[in-house]
Scaffold this active site. Sequence first.
Site, PDB file in Angstrom:
ATOM      1  N   LYS A  34       0.958  -1.278  -0.037  1.00 44.35           N
ATOM      2  CA  LYS A  34      -0.186   0.084   0.028  1.00 44.35           C
ATOM      3  C   LYS A  34       0.732   1.142  -0.089  1.00 44.35           C
ATOM      4  O   LYS A  34       2.004   1.141   0.553  1.00 44.35           O
ATOM      5  CB  LYS A  34      -0.934   0.045   1.416  1.00 44.35           C
ATOM      6  CG  LYS A  34      -0.198   0.029   2.649  1.00 44.35           C
ATOM      7  CD  LYS A  34      -1.346  -0.116   3.697  1.00 44.35           C
ATOM      8  CE  LYS A  34      -0.377   0.030   5.200  1.00 44.35           C
ATOM      9  NZ  LYS A  34      -1.141  -0.055   6.393  1.00 44.35           N
ATOM     10  N   TYR A 265      15.374  30.629   8.001  1.00 42.52           N
ATOM     11  CA  TYR A 265      14.352  31.660   8.464  1.00 42.52           C
ATOM     12  C   TYR A 265      14.615  32.028   9.984  1.00 42.52           C
ATOM     13  O   TYR A 265      14.917  31.044  10.647  1.00 42.52           O
ATOM     14  CB  TYR A 265      12.988  30.861   8.151  1.00 42.52           C
ATOM     15  CG  TYR A 265      12.679  30.978   6.849  1.00 42.52           C
ATOM     16  CD1 TYR A 265      12.347  32.084   6.135  1.00 42.52           C
ATOM     17  CD2 TYR A 265      12.380  29.811   6.155  1.00 42.52           C
ATOM     18  CE1 TYR A 265      12.145  32.151   4.677  1.00 42.52           C
ATOM     19  CE2 TYR A 265      11.998  29.603   4.735  1.00 42.52           C
ATOM     20  CZ  TYR A 265      11.793  30.939   4.177  1.00 42.52           C
ATOM     21  OH  TYR A 265      11.601  30.910   2.802  1.00 42.52           O
TER      22      TYR A 265
END
Length: 380
Positions: A34, A265
């Site tokens: 999956k 940042y």
Amino acid sequence: MSGLAEAVVDLGAIADNVRTVAAVTDTALMAVVKADGFGHGAVPVARAALRAGATWLGVTSAAEALALRGAGITAPTLSWLHRPNDDFDKLINAGVDVGVSTTTHLHAVADAALRLGVPATVQLKADTGLTRNGAGRDEWPDLVTWARKYEVEGGVRVRGVWSHLADADVPGTPGLARQVRTFSEALRLARGAGLDPDLVHLANSAAALSAPRTRFDLCRIGLALYGVDPFGALGPGAFGLRAALTLRTTVVNVKRVAAGTGVSYGPEYVTAAPTTLALLPLGYADGLPRATEGRAQVWLGGRRCPVVGRIAMDQCVVDAGDLPVAIGDPVVVFGPGDDDTTPPTVAEWARWAGTNPHEILTGIGARVGRDHLQERADVA
């Protein structure tokens, strides 16, 4: 490396992991592919697992099952999560087993089978304590009664009865014994209703490796298939599994900076001494969680170097100290490893992020190319 980064998938490791689990369990194995094979590529992983001895494939959705069929893979496949109004016609025509957890879903599958004039093969799921999908104690008798009715009428064949464990990766948990008892009772009720399933399965990777009483006819292996110890070992662990995926990139910029230089940042990181900063073209859009800031490391120049400053969408910065780093130098984000003298493992990245390896592997973004290394036998 054709793009900015790539995930190298060793299909030989996938095959070895199948054989490793098979040697412990002595049961049939379902390779769970999956989520695009946990980010490794569902089709090549499925083929490698089947060549190595797995006899079943497991997926979550109809789309995943049909993609396998579209690739020419005809092995028995179980698809287990659906809406009641899904197109079950396609699954029935493709010979995919449908996981059924409610009478609502069972009626929908039976209606599709009646419309097609082709029996639907189903596997009934009991909820044994995960409290997620599966029929609970109150719903189970009704589900198996209806399933037997449809089976007698010829619209449905009940191939399997199964469930999923909640805490098999917790050694010594009393919950495991409770779930086995609950499952055994669900199986007794199913047989009492007249069902005679060919396939009974409960064990996931952790249970397959450590809990013989959970193995029944088949074990579903997900995390172990990809070489990650389900008990949380940061390296290969006690079972000899081989990590199948290596996430790698190259340095795209280098800066020598002074002490007191802010990075990324904020800045939330400021250099404490003169150092060399290496820029990597990978960020949280590629699967590097921002939550790892201040803890994550990568392999650069023959040693581990810390990721510093905020991880951005497309890039992150590594403090290389006084290493002689150059643009184009190779970097391993994670891969096979034993300790801090080797590249970090996906289990370590999961620990740094406060999550599990499944999330790290399936979070690798679509713009990261996949390079599948064939098994040694294929190359020979």
